[in-house]
Design an enzyme around this catalytic site. Structure first.
Site, mmCIF file in Angstrom:
data_model
loop_
_atom_site.group_PDB
_atom_site.id
_atom_site.type_symbol
_atom_site.label_atom_id
_atom_site.label_comp_id
_atom_site.label_asym_id
_atom_site.label_seq_id
_atom_site.Cartn_x
_atom_site.Cartn_y
_atom_site.Cartn_z
ATOM 1 N N CYS A 138 7.430 -12.189 -9.143
ATOM 2 C CA CYS A 138 6.123 -12.755 -8.810
ATOM 3 C C CYS A 138 5.516 -13.443 -10.024
ATOM 4 O O CYS A 138 5.523 -12.887 -11.129
ATOM 5 C CB CYS A 138 5.184 -11.655 -8.327
ATOM 6 N N CYS A 155 0.697 12.071 -1.355
ATOM 7 C CA CYS A 155 0.892 10.862 -2.156
ATOM 8 C C CYS A 155 0.644 11.141 -3.631
ATOM 9 O O CYS A 155 0.572 10.208 -4.435
ATOM 10 C CB CYS A 155 -0.024 9.746 -1.664
ATOM 11 N N GLN A 201 -0.162 4.425 6.950
ATOM 12 C CA GLN A 201 0.916 4.425 5.959
ATOM 13 C C GLN A 201 1.238 2.990 5.562
ATOM 14 O O GLN A 201 1.209 2.076 6.379
ATOM 15 C CB GLN A 201 2.150 5.125 6.507
ATOM 16 N N GLU A 257 -9.221 16.914 11.633
ATOM 17 C CA GLU A 257 -9.540 15.774 10.764
ATOM 18 C C GLU A 257 -11.045 15.721 10.557
ATOM 19 O O GLU A 257 -11.822 16.122 11.434
ATOM 20 C CB GLU A 257 -9.040 14.476 11.422
ATOM 21 N N CYS A 307 1.029 -4.528 -9.473
ATOM 22 C CA CYS A 307 2.390 -4.073 -9.776
ATOM 23 C C CYS A 307 2.532 -3.778 -11.266
ATOM 24 O O CYS A 307 1.980 -4.502 -12.094
ATOM 25 C CB CYS A 307 3.421 -5.152 -9.395
ATOM 26 N N PHE A 313 -5.568 17.407 8.364
ATOM 27 C CA PHE A 313 -5.820 16.088 7.782
ATOM 28 C C PHE A 313 -5.017 15.056 8.605
ATOM 29 O O PHE A 313 -4.306 14.229 8.060
ATOM 30 C CB PHE A 313 -5.412 16.016 6.316
ATOM 31 N N ASP A 323 -1.384 16.770 5.439
ATOM 32 C CA ASP A 323 -1.228 15.492 4.734
ATOM 33 C C ASP A 323 -2.583 15.057 4.193
ATOM 34 O O ASP A 323 -3.232 14.172 4.742
ATOM 35 C CB ASP A 323 -0.661 14.439 5.699
ATOM 36 N N CYS A 341 -1.849 -9.592 -12.734
ATOM 37 C CA CYS A 341 -2.331 -8.847 -11.578
ATOM 38 C C CYS A 341 -2.085 -7.361 -11.784
ATOM 39 O O CYS A 341 -1.009 -6.947 -12.237
ATOM 40 C CB CYS A 341 -1.617 -9.337 -10.321
#
Length: 419
Positions: free
Chosen positions: A64, A376, A250, A297, A73, A277, A350, A70
């Protein structure tokens, strides 16, 4: 004090920056790799890369033109196989930090789930003179990089960039930024705008007309749906789900499928499952094909979306009992988990990046035979698993899933059982 120096990079830190070990402490150098010798401009514990004197065999050309400026990434200069290996190592290190060293053989190779690219993106837009800038912020900066392409996004979102600039201009405040959350769906893009500007009715009409002309399925402004030409539905294991405007899903379809497959196999033949969750039902809708599900939730809009999906797929699903509850402040207790319908046979959780510490403590006191933890954040996951292990659970498998290509982020699914 700034000074030029030549350093040897010995490791990648957890944020994806190269680390050089020096007599006065570690120095972090972005865009470098272990085994490299580099010239840098150093200021304290941080340094700017000037030249790669000796390159790692894992170094590749970035794909890129915005890479390096940026902030989206950090690892485009690293071979994909090496990235996947490094991400597994981050999970190993997080577990070891919590005294779970013996789990290392159970941590599988990282699954590459980049797929076609990310189907969801959150852009910022601002005014620079007569121009509108739209893109992502620079690393550690409020400056905005005007993005013309992005290799980590699905092509459908990249193709919309000119349209997004035009729409952002219509709701641009005098000062500050507009946030644009875009979700690519099979029926078109779901676009949620957030702005502090006062938008006049005439401007709203123009906004809707331009969005419809561009083929956008649904347009929202500050949480209010302005127009829905087509329901922006995504597939949840064969059940169509229309998520709330701007909601979390996701990042990639491939990532969702990899996570869901491990959750389903981890739960196995359990007939009563709690999905904590649960969001809008990423796992609950799939689990309900074979089990009754208690889906919990804290967000009302997510549960409303789950309810609509349940009605759509009613003939294919068993009972889903949806419940709104703040699991951080009010986790399901061990008594509730053990007493509900003669006790839960499996629990899936989660949580957001902060993890599920309070809920893990209750699970550790329960008799639930199987727990599947999705996260995550390897650090908070390791903390929660430590609680479960101390409560008598045994970790049987750990799967890292990489749906965040070129970033340091990683999803992990861990399966645990009692005894």
């Amino acid at each position: 004090m700034t000074q030029d120096a030549t350093l040897d990079i010995t490791a990648l830190a957890h944020k994806g920056e190269g680390r050089a070990d020096t007599p006065d402490g570690p120095v972090h150098v972005p865009f470098t790799l272990p085994g490299e010798t580099v010239r840098v401009r150093r200021e304290g514990a941080r340094a700017q890369l000037l030249e790669v004197v000796s390159a790692s065999p894992d170094r590749v050309e970035p794909v890129c033109p915005h890479f390096g400026t940026c902030g989206g990434c950090v690892l485009q200069h690293m071979d994909q196989a090496a990235i996947l290996k490094w991400k597994r190592e981050q999970v190993v290190a997080a577990f070891a930090a919590r005294g779970l060293e013996g789990v290392e053989p159970l941590i599988e190779p990282t699954v590459d789930a980049g797929g076609r690219g990310r189907r969801r993106a959150v852009f910022a837009a601002t005014r620079a003179g007569a121009r509108i800038l739209l893109g992502f912020h620079e690393r550690s900066s409020h400056r905005l990089v005007d993005v013309s392409r992005c290799p980590v996004l699905v092509p459908e979102i990249v193709d919309l960039l000119p349209v997004l600039k035009t729409l952002a201009a219509r709701v641009m405040p005098r000062k500050g930024e507009v946030t644009l959350t875009v979700l690519a769906t099979p029926t078109g893009a779901d676009l949620a705008l957030a702005s502090t500007a006062k938008v006049e009715p005439r401007a709203t009409t123009g906004l809707i007309e331009e969005a419809m002309a561009a083929g956008i399925a649904r347009l929202s402004l500050n949480g209010e749906v302005l127009v829905e030409a087509r329901a922006p539905a995504i597939d949840m294991g064969g059940i169509p789900l229309v998520p709330p405007p701007g909601a979390f899903v996701q990042a990639t379809e491939a990532g969702e499928e990899a996570l869901a497959a491990r959750v389903l196999s981890g739960v196995g033949k359990a007939r009563k499952v709690a999905d904590l969750f649960c969001g809008s039902g990423t796992f609950a809708l799939r689990l309900a094909r074979k089990a009754t599900v208690r889906a919990v939730e804290g967000e009302a809009s997510a549960l409303a979306a789950l309810d609509r999906a349940m009605r759509t797929g009613a003939g294919a699903l068993r009972e889903i009992r949806a419940e709104r509850r703040d699991l951080f402040r009010n986790p399901l207790t061990a008594v509730e988990l053990d007493d509900y319908g003669r006790g839960m046979e499996a629990v899936v959780f989660d949580p957001p990046r902060a993890g599920a510490e309070a809920q893990a403590k209750e699970l550790a006191r329960s008799k639930v035979p199987t727990v599947v933890a999705v996260s995550c954040n390897p650090g908070t996951l390791a903390r929660d698993l430590r609680i479960l292990v101390d409560g008598g659970y045994r970790i049987s498998s750990v799967l890292p899933v990489d749906q965040f290509r070129f970033s340091p982020h990683i999803e992990v699914v861990a399966v645990l059982s009692r005894g």
